[in-house]
Design a protein around this motif. Structure first.
Motif, PDB file in Angstrom:
ATOM      1  N   THR A   1    -123.520   3.022 -14.972  1.00  0.00           N
ATOM      2  CA  THR A   1    -122.742   1.999 -14.262  1.00  0.00           C
ATOM      3  C   THR A   1    -122.226   0.909 -15.208  1.00  0.00           C
ATOM      4  O   THR A   1    -121.604  -0.047 -14.751  1.00  0.00           O
ATOM      5  CB  THR A   1    -123.605   1.331 -13.168  1.00  0.00           C
ATOM      6  OG1 THR A   1    -124.794   0.808 -13.776  1.00  0.00           O
ATOM      7  CG2 THR A   1    -123.990   2.331 -12.090  1.00  0.00           C
ATOM      8  N   GLY A   2    -122.501   1.049 -16.499  1.00  0.00           N
ATOM      9  CA  GLY A   2    -122.017   0.081 -17.480  1.00  0.00           C
ATOM     10  C   GLY A   2    -120.730   0.559 -18.141  1.00  0.00           C
ATOM     11  O   GLY A   2    -120.192   1.620 -17.815  1.00  0.00           O
ATOM     12  N   TYR A   3    -120.250  -0.238 -19.089  1.00  0.00           N
ATOM     13  CA  TYR A   3    -119.051   0.156 -19.831  1.00  0.00           C
ATOM     14  C   TYR A   3    -119.275   1.478 -20.560  1.00  0.00           C
ATOM     15  O   TYR A   3    -120.411   1.832 -20.903  1.00  0.00           O
ATOM     16  CB  TYR A   3    -118.704  -0.907 -20.873  1.00  0.00           C
ATOM     17  CG  TYR A   3    -118.227  -2.221 -20.315  1.00  0.00           C
ATOM     18  CD1 TYR A   3    -117.053  -2.309 -19.585  1.00  0.00           C
ATOM     19  CD2 TYR A   3    -118.951  -3.387 -20.544  1.00  0.00           C
ATOM     20  CE1 TYR A   3    -116.607  -3.535 -19.093  1.00  0.00           C
ATOM     21  CE2 TYR A   3    -118.512  -4.614 -20.047  1.00  0.00           C
ATOM     22  CZ  TYR A   3    -117.342  -4.679 -19.329  1.00  0.00           C
ATOM     23  OH  TYR A   3    -116.911  -5.875 -18.848  1.00  0.00           O
TER      24      TYR A   3
ATOM     25  N   SER B   1    -109.955  -1.264 -20.081  1.00  0.00           N
ATOM     26  CA  SER B   1    -111.213  -1.138 -20.813  1.00  0.00           C
ATOM     27  C   SER B   1    -111.661   0.321 -20.870  1.00  0.00           C
ATOM     28  O   SER B   1    -111.801   0.899 -21.934  1.00  0.00           O
ATOM     29  CB  SER B   1    -112.349  -1.952 -20.196  1.00  0.00           C
ATOM     30  OG  SER B   1    -112.445  -3.211 -20.754  1.00  0.00           O
TER      31      SER B   1
ATOM     32  N   HIS C   1    -117.061   4.745 -15.078  1.00  0.00           N
ATOM     33  CA  HIS C   1    -118.004   5.508 -15.886  1.00  0.00           C
ATOM     34  C   HIS C   1    -118.552   6.725 -15.136  1.00  0.00           C
ATOM     35  O   HIS C   1    -118.453   7.865 -15.605  1.00  0.00           O
ATOM     36  CB  HIS C   1    -119.127   4.550 -16.331  1.00  0.00           C
ATOM     37  CG  HIS C   1    -120.041   5.088 -17.376  1.00  0.00           C
ATOM     38  ND1 HIS C   1    -120.901   4.293 -18.083  1.00  0.00           N
ATOM     39  CD2 HIS C   1    -120.254   6.349 -17.834  1.00  0.00           C
ATOM     40  CE1 HIS C   1    -121.593   5.040 -18.926  1.00  0.00           C
ATOM     41  NE2 HIS C   1    -121.220   6.281 -18.798  1.00  0.00           N
TER      42      HIS C   1
END
Lengths: 398, 398
Positions: A61-63, A267, A271
């Motif tokens: 769930t992050g970059y 970005s 993900h």
């Protein structure tokens, strides 16, 4: 407060106005048969959804990297390369939030202001919009009807090429007209691109959306790999339009450039959706076969009904989920000389909603025939039969 | 094959090189303490994940409106407006795949080539990149250290405004330096914007990431609403960085323009993720309070350790999850005059990985002090204590 001048050059998808008109007509209590949607009313395969859930539970769930997660870039290199007879590496692949972003990023990566870019018209309206938005000159090439469907007017296309021509947008398996190039036609475009050192955006959104035969990518022709960027999307084959997952696949220098644009713009692509994409490509494929079976039946139901309707002439494409019937005679029957008014009359008289040629790029001055687009991806077979039955009652039998 | 000239003006986030160096150092078997990540190592609240699953099960997997689903636009108008004392309507809100896309779309919407845009430096590097990429002149304004942290050099800022100035980027609760404007400073910027008829991009990514006090949006000052576009993101408060969900909130004409850019770029933001966003805003908030509690403890652990280290001077920001210590003396102690080499030495001697001032816009010629950025969002408290203990052993106690 004043906005920027560049917005004067920005186009849009005017087809959304058709959706709005259909919604408004339905809101008044009328039955609407939606042939205007380039969307699928089918569920995403359950194994793909399960992979998304696993990814979230695993903390994805992050970059993630701007170019995409390594597993998905590798899966795309394998799958897209193998289906086209090309050896792509992960470095050729840059993941996108959908197929559409490949258009703007290709244009930004290869075209300078003042450059000319050839594009199909009728065609997906964002080509024209993005070429002009970034200061290029959008030069439309055209299709001519023939006994089997439509072919590109190659003589006209060649006449458009000049010293300022930088790129060509090529959409084999074409939206909206459902055309597919012969080998000779595709080869002629490849030769043109090489002779004039053009970049090629190969929009392959419908490469696997076919009912017989096999697709060929222009990137696989000799000398083309190094000048071609493939637009790939998960939207159609896996019924994932709203997931927003796609990729640009091409020369490493272009992929790296597009990854740098990703860093500046969004970005990265969502993900956990990328992990679902790995499952879509590498996992069980049974649900995707089902999607094509359903669409084939719908296509046949549409063709049967439209062919039996007075003043409508339609071909049977072996790919895409679009039909592009000639309605010139049907309009004459009704005494309507404007295709937008014809579509509005059809909606109000029968509930059948569809786009017209005008939603797919600016019409050219020499066009004589009138066309509309039927999409059968967002409407069930029973409703196809019922809706087109009403259309036939309105226009008469052929 | 030649790429487009505009790419020469495209910047990037050079901080990714720090991630790469940390990964390579870890791959050699070394322990790494990651203070370089502006990401959260915390899970997304479970009710938000459950809402995503419900949306997929309900078939929210197809396209949705370019500006966002009505429920999310309404929830954002309510939540963002209420927290700022402003009455926003859904028409003021346009959903984005993350907060970052608001930067490029704001620049495209309001700035012509040749226009000047003021932006904070040190600051998020994409401001500078996108202003220059779209042909503008990026004019950096600066911060000065004071007893409580940092303040904007208002005299310098005023000196930068000229007839070509079109907009100002304002990032109260600032990345990387953690600064927060006083009411007077915010008011001074608002007056400047009105006097010179400037657009304002108010980057409010950290508006709710604070440990005491209350945030104020420049949009809520008299005369500012009609010239301010708020960058909103779900990334930090809800630990949703990799979900890619944010919004631009501002005057209707700007929101409509940005929606048209959405139609051209990504079509729409992932459909079911938007439904999860509604739950994040309207549902149970207990998990988000927990995020702030964890971050406060980490901040305090960082401050305690850094304050006890020779040659490091650091303030205690009440917002963001960044510290921006002055390491000028620490570098002198080690005989290192280049901040990048200082960061590399710290990584190799202690495993502590962090970004430097150079990752946040081009350094200005008159800068005398050396700064680095510690992010405590991606590292647990135990590791903070252990890692910064090693840093203290290397530099010595204060």
């Amino acid at each position: 407060m004043v906005l920027a001048d560049r917005l004067d050059r920005l186009g849009t998808e005017t087809a959304f106005a058709v959706s709005l008109a259909a919604s408004e007509w339905a809101a008044k209590g009328n039955r609407v048969y939606p042939f205007h949607l380039g969307d699928l009313n089918l569920p995403t395969p359950p194994n793909v959804v399960a992979a998304l859930d696993r990814a979230i539970a695993a903390g994805k769930t992050g970059y993630c990297p701007a170019a995409g997660i390594p597993e998905l870039r590798e899966a795309l290199a394998d799958d897209v390369g193998q289906r086209r007879g090309l050896g792509y590496e992960p470095g050729n692949v840059v993941v996108q939030p959908g197929g559409k972003p490949v258009i703007t990023k290709f244009v930004q990566a290869v075209m300078n202001p003042g450059d000319e870019v050839l594009y199909p018209n009728p065609g997906y309206p964002i080509y024209e919009s993005q070429i002009e938005y970034f200061g290029g000159v959008a030069r439309p090439y055209r299709y001519l009807p023939d006994e089997s469907g439509f072919r590109i007017d190659l003589d006209h296309l060649r006449s458009l090429v000049g010293p300022a021509t930088r790129a060509i947008v090529y959409n084999d398996l074409q939206n909206p007209i459902g055309a597919e190039s012969t080998d000779a036609e595709r080869q002629a475009i490849a030769e043109l691109a090489q002779r004039h050192d053009l970049w090629v955006l190969s929009d392959e959104a419908y490469f696997e959306m076919r009912y017989s035969g096999a697709s060929t990518s222009i990137a696989s022709l000799p000398g083309m790999r190094e000048r071609t960027v493939i637009l790939y999307t998960f939207s159609k084959k896996f019924a994932m339009t709203g997931w927003r997952l796609g990729a640009a696949i091409g020369p490493v220098e272009v992929a790296e450039t597009i990854a740098k644009l990703n860093t500046n713009d969004e970005s990265c692509t969502t993900h956990f959706v990328q992990h679902a994409g790995v499952e879509a490509l590498r996992g069980d494929q049974s649900a995707t076969v089902g999607v094509l079976d359903v669409l084939r039946d719908r296509r046949d139901a549409c063709i049967d009904a439209l062919s039996a309707t007075r003043g409508i002439s339609v071909h049977r494409p072996e790919a895409t989920f679009y039909l592009f019937p000639d309605v010139t005679e049907a309009m004459a029957t009704k005494g309507i000389d404007d295709v937008s008014r014809f579509a509005a009359a059809a909606l109000h008289e029968t509930g059948v909603s569809f786009c017209t040629r005008r939603h797919f790029g600016r019409p050219q001055p020499d066009e004589e025939r009138q066309y509309v687009r039927f999409a059968y991806s967002g409407i069930d077979e029973d409703d196809i039969v019922e809706g087109l039955g009403r259309l036939r009652s309105w226009l008469g039998p052929s």
